[in-house]
Design an enzyme around this catalytic site. Structure first.
Site, PDB file in Angstrom:
ATOM      1  CB  SER A 185      -8.244 -27.723  -1.601  1.00 28.22           C
ATOM      2  OG  SER A 185      -8.637 -28.964  -2.159  1.00 28.22           O
ATOM      3  CE1 TYR A 207     -13.348 -27.108   0.161  1.00 27.23           C
ATOM      4  CE2 TYR A 207     -12.262 -28.213  -1.670  1.00 27.23           C
ATOM      5  CZ  TYR A 207     -12.305 -27.883  -0.320  1.00 27.23           C
ATOM      6  OH  TYR A 207     -11.319 -28.321   0.531  1.00 27.23           O
TER       7      TYR A 207
HETATM    8  P1  NAD Z   1     -13.026 -30.525   9.478  1.00 29.52           P
HETATM    9  O1  NAD Z   1     -14.448 -30.300   9.061  1.00 29.52           O
HETATM   10  O2  NAD Z   1     -12.653 -31.782  10.175  1.00 29.52           O
HETATM   11  O3  NAD Z   1     -12.507 -29.292  10.336  1.00 29.52           O
HETATM   12  C1  NAD Z   1     -12.850 -27.969  10.013  1.00 29.52           C
HETATM   13  C2  NAD Z   1     -12.975 -27.155  11.296  1.00 29.52           C
HETATM   14  O4  NAD Z   1     -13.328 -25.826  10.925  1.00 29.52           O
HETATM   15  C3  NAD Z   1     -14.089 -27.677  12.216  1.00 29.52           C
HETATM   16  O5  NAD Z   1     -13.602 -27.768  13.541  1.00 29.52           O
HETATM   17  C4  NAD Z   1     -15.188 -26.616  12.106  1.00 29.52           C
HETATM   18  O6  NAD Z   1     -15.937 -26.459  13.303  1.00 29.52           O
HETATM   19  C5  NAD Z   1     -14.358 -25.378  11.803  1.00 29.52           C
HETATM   20  N1  NAD Z   1     -15.139 -24.323  11.145  1.00 29.52           N
HETATM   21  C6  NAD Z   1     -16.068 -24.478  10.154  1.00 29.52           C
HETATM   22  N2  NAD Z   1     -16.601 -23.287   9.855  1.00 29.52           N
HETATM   23  C7  NAD Z   1     -15.986 -22.360  10.651  1.00 29.52           C
HETATM   24  C8  NAD Z   1     -16.105 -20.961  10.802  1.00 29.52           C
HETATM   25  N3  NAD Z   1     -17.000 -20.248  10.085  1.00 29.52           N
HETATM   26  N4  NAD Z   1     -15.321 -20.343  11.701  1.00 29.52           N
HETATM   27  C9  NAD Z   1     -14.435 -21.049  12.460  1.00 29.52           C
HETATM   28  N5  NAD Z   1     -14.297 -22.366  12.380  1.00 29.52           N
HETATM   29  C10 NAD Z   1     -15.052 -23.026  11.470  1.00 29.52           C
HETATM   30  O7  NAD Z   1     -12.205 -30.391   8.111  1.00 29.52           O
HETATM   31  P2  NAD Z   1     -10.654 -30.633   7.735  1.00 29.52           P
HETATM   32  O8  NAD Z   1     -10.618 -31.796   6.818  1.00 29.52           O
HETATM   33  O9  NAD Z   1      -9.782 -30.605   8.929  1.00 29.52           O
HETATM   34  O10 NAD Z   1     -10.444 -29.328   6.848  1.00 29.52           O
HETATM   35  C11 NAD Z   1      -9.584 -28.281   7.217  1.00 29.52           C
HETATM   36  C12 NAD Z   1      -9.237 -27.500   5.966  1.00 29.52           C
HETATM   37  O11 NAD Z   1      -8.673 -28.397   5.002  1.00 29.52           O
HETATM   38  C13 NAD Z   1     -10.438 -26.852   5.273  1.00 29.52           C
HETATM   39  O12 NAD Z   1     -10.062 -25.568   4.817  1.00 29.52           O
HETATM   40  C14 NAD Z   1     -10.707 -27.789   4.106  1.00 29.52           C
HETATM   41  O13 NAD Z   1     -11.329 -27.130   3.033  1.00 29.52           O
HETATM   42  C15 NAD Z   1      -9.305 -28.210   3.754  1.00 29.52           C
HETATM   43  N6  NAD Z   1      -9.219 -29.477   3.004  1.00 29.52           N
HETATM   44  C16 NAD Z   1      -9.802 -30.603   3.462  1.00 29.52           C
HETATM   45  C17 NAD Z   1      -9.739 -31.775   2.717  1.00 29.52           C
HETATM   46  C18 NAD Z   1     -10.417 -33.054   3.154  1.00 29.52           C
HETATM   47  O14 NAD Z   1     -10.524 -33.996   2.343  1.00 29.52           O
HETATM   48  N7  NAD Z   1     -10.872 -33.157   4.406  1.00 29.52           N
HETATM   49  C19 NAD Z   1      -9.007 -31.786   1.503  1.00 29.52           C
HETATM   50  C20 NAD Z   1      -8.392 -30.615   1.081  1.00 29.52           C
HETATM   51  C21 NAD Z   1      -8.500 -29.444   1.840  1.00 29.52           C
END
Ligand code: NAD
Length: 256
Positions: free
Chosen positions: A140, A153
């Site tokens: 991130s 985080y």
């Molecule tokens: P999201 O919540 O839409 O998707 C995350 C997925 O991970 C979900 O399908 C959830 O069921 C799954 N998950 C959660 N815990 C789990 C576990 N223990 N085992 C297996 N699967 C699990 O989120 P996203 O926005 O697609 O985020 C994906 C990645 O991007 C994450 O690592 C998040 O930290 C990172 N990220 C997101 C953002 C944002 O603003 N959304 C910004 C920077 C980084």
């Protein structure tokens, strides 16, 4: 096609970045293991792709689950070329150090950081034997620069950036490339944060969005597709000489 015949595991592929990446990788010729803790959403992703995908229910913080994820992928597709360690959480109640419970700290570390270790731990021996492979981790922007009120985080994502660089060195002799992506704020926050934001007023949400947009040099929030395209680049031969890097996908946010 940019991933013809390749086999990829994508964790967290039931939603957001993981789902968009699964769709894109399959479109570019890859067979995809959709790994997620949420069976309903994971199976939805598989239905969207068809025969080139299958679902495995996996908790990325579990040694036996991640071991099974790799073993079943190799059993099904015969090899493993790409591991996209993408699953992650961003607990809204885990804020400053003083306000973060030990349980929320441990859970954030277990999924965001240990999850990357475990997936890699089981995938690397397969890739080492092949003498090829690509690992991509979703870190991130918060792994490179601090964000107020996001202690666990930020620490977990900083760990992902560091582990990425470390693994890149250890496994370069096997021609395994390890990179991470550092997205800025997405239009759609993570599921846990979205649930929390639903408790806020519509006006407060609009204000939050406006603030992000105003501050961003490119004048918009990041999308899951923006990140999926970066992941495709890192997964493909186009990035053959790139390893150990943290690729920002933040519209210039951190350049400010
Ligand atoms: P999201 O919540 O839409 O998707 C995350 C997925 O991970 C979900 O399908 C959830 O069921 C799954 N998950 C959660 N815990 C789990 C576990 N223990 N085992 C297996 N699967 C699990 O989120 P996203 O926005 O697609 O985020 C994906 C990645 O991007 C994450 O690592 C998040 O930290 C990172 N990220 C997101 C953002 C944002 O603003 N959304 C910004 C920077 C980084």
């Amino acid at each position: 096609m940019r991933l013809p015949g390749k086999v990829a595991i994508i964790t967290g592929a039931g939603s957001g970045i993981g789902r968009e990446s699964a769709l894109l990788f399959a479109q570019e010729g890859a067979r995809v293991t959709v790994a997620d803790i949420n069976e309903k959403m994971g199976r939805e992703t598989v239905d969207m792709i068809g025969e080139a995908a299958f679902f495995i229910k996996v908790d990325v913080s579990s040694w036996p689950d991640t071991k099974r994820m790799v073993a079943e992928t190799v059993e099904r597709w015969g090899r493993l070329d790409i591991l996209f360690n993408n699953a992650g959480i961003d607990l809204p109640q885990a804020t400053t150090v003083v306000e973060t419970s030990e349980a929320d700290w441990d859970r954030t570390m277990a999924i965001n950081l240990t999850g990357v270790f475990l997936g890699s731990r089981h995938a690397l021996p397969v890739m080492m034997a092949q003498r090829s492979g690509v690992i991509i981790n979703t870190a991130s922007r918060a792994g490179l620069a601090a964000t107020p009120g996001e202690a666990a985080y930020c620490a977990s994502k900083g760990g992902v950036v560091s582990l990425t660089r470390q693994m890149a060195l250890d496994y370069a002799p096997y021609q395994i490339r390890v990179n991470c992506i550092c997205p800025g704020a997405l239009e759609k926050p993570t599921l846990d944060r979205r649930q929390f934001l639903q408790t806020q007023s519509a006006a407060a949400l609009d204000l939050r969005k406006e603030k992000f947009i105003q501050l961003n040099p490119l004048g918009r929030l990041c999308t899951a597709k923006d990140v999926a395209k970066a992941a495709l680049f890192l997964a493909s031969a186009e990035s053959a000489y790139i390893t150990g890097t943290a690729l920002l996908v933040d519209g210039g946010d951190l350049a400010l």
